[in-house]
Design a protein around this motif. Sequence first.
Motif, PDB file in Angstrom:
ATOM      1  N   SER A   6      44.667  41.402  37.688  1.00 41.66           N
ATOM      2  CA  SER A   6      43.469  42.191  37.424  1.00 41.66           C
ATOM      3  C   SER A   6      42.564  42.208  38.649  1.00 41.66           C
ATOM      4  O   SER A   6      42.439  41.212  39.348  1.00 41.66           O
ATOM      5  N   PRO A  12      38.404  40.484  30.865  1.00 46.49           N
ATOM      6  CA  PRO A  12      38.523  41.930  30.684  1.00 46.49           C
ATOM      7  C   PRO A  12      37.491  42.528  29.735  1.00 46.49           C
ATOM      8  O   PRO A  12      37.273  43.722  29.743  1.00 46.49           O
ATOM      9  N   ASP A  13      36.830  41.690  28.952  1.00 48.96           N
ATOM     10  CA  ASP A  13      35.861  42.226  28.002  1.00 48.96           C
ATOM     11  C   ASP A  13      34.437  42.262  28.549  1.00 48.96           C
ATOM     12  O   ASP A  13      33.496  42.567  27.845  1.00 48.96           O
ATOM     13  N   ALA A  64      39.183  47.061  31.989  1.00 55.86           N
ATOM     14  CA  ALA A  64      39.998  46.974  30.774  1.00 55.86           C
ATOM     15  C   ALA A  64      39.785  48.189  29.886  1.00 55.86           C
ATOM     16  O   ALA A  64      40.716  48.686  29.256  1.00 55.86           O
ATOM     17  N   GLU A  65      38.549  48.675  29.846  1.00 53.30           N
ATOM     18  CA  GLU A  65      38.235  49.831  29.023  1.00 53.30           C
ATOM     19  C   GLU A  65      38.354  51.147  29.785  1.00 53.30           C
ATOM     20  O   GLU A  65      38.306  52.216  29.196  1.00 53.30           O
TER      21      GLU A  65
END
Length: 103
Positions: A6, A12-13, A64-65
């Motif tokens: 990543s 990731p949130d 992530a989004e």
Amino acid sequence: MRASPSIAPHGPDQDTYLVLDDFGRTGRAWRETDEGATDRETLILNLLSGEYKNPVRIVTFNTAEGWSRDVTVDVADEVRRRLVECGEISESILAFLVATNRG
């Protein structure tokens, strides 16, 4: 197939915030930031403490989004709300608040 690591500096949130700082004659640059200091709260505290020379833009993203956006005015509004809690603010933050004033 092996997954790529990543590029997000934390989980990731979590949204990541970066500041474009104007250094005058030497130009503008996205400020280097410790990976643990890219959250909204730390960014606002760093603005209030005078960490940036002349912030001109603030962006946030979440890999992530899959989104990113300019949050300069939103962050400036939050800084304005918190001015009551601060003793003094730097000239650069005062200029930032004037430049982002919508009223």
